[in-house]
Design an enzyme around this catalytic site. Structure first.
Site, mmCIF file in Angstrom:
data_model
loop_
_atom_site.group_PDB
_atom_site.id
_atom_site.type_symbol
_atom_site.label_atom_id
_atom_site.label_comp_id
_atom_site.label_asym_id
_atom_site.label_seq_id
_atom_site.Cartn_x
_atom_site.Cartn_y
_atom_site.Cartn_z
ATOM 1 N N ASP A 229 -41.746 53.735 95.432
ATOM 2 C CA ASP A 229 -43.672 54.326 95.309
ATOM 3 C C ASP A 229 -43.051 52.869 97.036
ATOM 4 O O ASP A 229 -42.615 52.226 97.186
ATOM 5 C CB ASP A 229 -44.332 52.855 94.672
ATOM 6 C CG ASP A 229 -45.988 52.867 95.200
ATOM 7 O OD1 ASP A 229 -46.131 54.412 96.033
ATOM 8 O OD2 ASP A 229 -46.302 52.459 95.631
ATOM 9 N N GLU A 278 -23.266 53.505 87.720
ATOM 10 C CA GLU A 278 -22.349 52.910 87.213
ATOM 11 C C GLU A 278 -23.489 53.446 85.527
ATOM 12 O O GLU A 278 -22.445 53.990 84.100
ATOM 13 C CB GLU A 278 -22.680 51.621 86.675
ATOM 14 C CG GLU A 278 -22.364 50.329 88.341
ATOM 15 C CD GLU A 278 -22.998 49.118 87.293
ATOM 16 O OE1 GLU A 278 -23.251 49.020 86.653
ATOM 17 O OE2 GLU A 278 -22.897 48.826 89.125
#
Length: 572
Positions: A229, A278
């Protein structure tokens, strides 16, 4: 000829079938992502407010609709001053939506259905009830916690004036003065939105540390990505300089502002990308693991600046607000499509296409009104015209190369509810002068599932915003099985999109020669033609019709395409 004259491949109905089609590593390059606004989607406990269990119960509907991922608007612990975009605890679910166990169950069920879950992240600001902010105010001037926000002394003899001239997006000054612990008027804090939404100071290392931890928390829960956002708003210009202008909202989207689209945001996203990578393991002999993604809500002056957010070491996608803001006009649409594809190509990012979301008037109503009225419209316009254009625009969007976003209810052809009484409105911008129009409630009215009932199947206890009479005739129940309905048009379109190898990911289109007001492009053996004019046109047919948004007729190798209609062909 009806819109379903050529039967498309059926929508996959099993998790295995969906995974076979959409399980590849770069799924996000061609994904159709469905936005769920949880408070307005489905209510499981009859309190009039949608919740996570309600969303979970409707996941099979979304699977059968044919979408690839579900983006959930905020469900975090919040006082709900701005419908959950004022977050008090980023690691907790607000009780109105359920709890963390409900979130876990939703994520697990979605995975079983081969649906990915993307959650909203709100890093520009917190709630004023966030523990950091509450302590910052309570501890008074000099509190180290005030450095995590933008606290400043005021101007004027007694500090009675705001620190600078910035205006809130919701109207009024972007600063509010606090009362200090001793009862005296004190420092001011920055809030680009509502006063209940103080902006974080991203120059403070604790803010970055906290959000990297929040990312890991939800990734460990199993989410597949984040919609960021106000992704363009985290970094402010050094010294918070005056803008020197009033009516600053008129400048948004036209200029780089000292509080939006600052270059410093990109280093934040490079750090975030290392974390996400990751959690996105490499291809292995055992199969293709899900890849996690970031999606930026970045309102920028140009598509070129939007492309900065999706460079290879930053975010994966950014919403194409320039496309959302484009009128139903062939020349304008072609221009924004060309420009979007051109600027995304060098950074290797997919284009995104979107027509509606929780902040703008639904496109079935925008297109029902004359162009140039903006993205928040107060009049219903010509409902039949709006729906016809909305259906055509949806087929055009789904044919373009890249990823598409669907806002809940647009597959039902829902219009905006433009006549909500003042006393039921809840958009905070509505109650502040000189800000956004404040009419976002109209696109947030709970969607109808059944023809009858206290809230047309939304729940057993009414709905938090009143639904209009006749809402039931637009419901999922009413439209299912009706070959001419908008819902069945979407189901067919998403099935064809999955089945056609030339649809989905890509970086270019081949434009075809057409009369003025008509768009036509080829992608391999697929051809899309959109008539944006108010008159029918007769053109050469392009093979076998796959789908059309309205009735077309064919004879002697030509096709008569009605006004505001899009047709899909295959030359195979």
């Amino acid at each position: 000829m009806s819109q379903h004259s050529a039967a498309p491949a059926p929508t996959p109905t099993s998790a295995a079938a969906v995974a076979t089609v959409a399980g590849h590593r770069d799924w996000w390059r061609e994904a159709v992502i469905y936005q769920v606004y949880p408070r307005s989607f489905a209510d499981s406990n009859g309190d009039g407010m949608g919740d996570l269990e309600g969303v979970r119960s409707r996941l099979p509907y979304l699977r059968d609709l044919g979408v690839d991922a579900v983006w959930l608007s905020p469900f975090y612990a919040s006082p709900q001053a701005d419908a959950g975009y004022d977050v008090a605890d980023y690691r907790a679910v607000d009780p109105m939506f359920g709890n963390l166990l409900d979130a876990d169950a939703l994520i697990r069920d979605a995975r079983e259905l081969s649906l990915r879950i993307i959650v909203d992240l709100v890093p520009n600001h917190s709630s004023d009830q966030h523990e950091w902010f509450k302590r910052a105010v309570a501890e008074g001037p000099g509190s180290p916690l005030r450095d995590r926000y933008h606290f400043r002394p005021g101007k004027g003899t007694d500090g009675e004036l705001p620190p600078n001239d910035w205006e809130s997006i919701f109207g009024g000054p972007a600063w509010t003065r606090v009362t200090e612990p001793d009862g005296t008027p004190g420092e001011w804090y920055l809030h680009l939105f509502a006063p209940e939404q103080p902006d974080f100071n991203w120059e403070h290392p604790a803010v970055g540390d906290e959000f990297r931890s929040i990312l890991r928390f939800w990734l460990d829960m199993g989410v597949d990505g984040f919609r960021i956002d106000v992704a363009h708003g985290l970094v402010k210009a050094e010294g918070l300089p005056d803008l020197g202008s009033h009516d600053q909202l008129k400048l948004l989207g036209n200029d780089v502002m000292p509080f939006f689209d600052q270059d410093g945001v990109h280093e934040i996203y490079r750090q975030w990308r290392t974390i996400l990578d990751e959690y996105s393991p490499k291809l292995s002999e055992q199969g293709v693991p899900p890849q996690r993604i970031f999606v930026a809500e970045a309102w920028t002056p140009t598509v070129e600046r939007t492309a900065n957010y999706v460079r290879p070491d930053e975010l994966h996608q950014a919403f194409n607000f320039q496309y959302l803001s484009t009128a139903w006009d062939a020349e304008e649409l072609r221009e924004v499509v060309d420009r979007t594809l051109e600027v995304m190509r060098p950074v290797g990012a997919p284009a995104t296409w979107v027509l509606s979301n929780h902040d703008v008037t639904r496109h079935a109503t925008r297109f029902a009104n004359p162009p140039g009225l903006g993205t928040q419209i107060r009049t219903a316009g010509d409902r039949a015209l709006g729906l016809r254009r909305a259906r055509a625009a949806s087929l055009l969007m789904l044919a373009l190369p890249g990823s598409a976003y669907i806002y809940q209810g647009e597959e039902l052809g829902l219009p905006d509810v433009v006549d909500l009484p003042d006393e039921v409105r809840q958009d905070p911008a509505y109650f502040r002068g000189a800000g956004q129009d404040g009419f976002r409630d109209g696109c947030r009215v709970p969607i109808p599932w059944t023809r009858t009932g206290s809230s047309y199947g939304f729940g057993d206890g009414g709905s938090w915003l009143p639904q209009p009479a006749g809402w039931g005739e637009l419901s999922v129940e009413a439209q299912t099985g009706d070959a001419d309905s908008t819902l069945e048009l979407y189901r067919s379109a998403l099935a064809v999109r999955r089945a056609q190898p030339d649809l989905g990911a890509g970086e270019s289109v081949e434009w075809l020669r057409t009369p003025e007001g008509v768009l036509a492009f080829r992608r391999g053996e697929f051809v899309c033609v959109a008539n944006t004019t108010g008159e029918s046109v007769t053109l050469p047919a392009h093979g076998r019709v796959l789908l059309s948004s309205g009735e077309i007729t064919e004879a002697d190798g030509e096709a008569k395409i009605p006004s505001d209609t899009t047709v899909w062909w295959t030359t195979a």
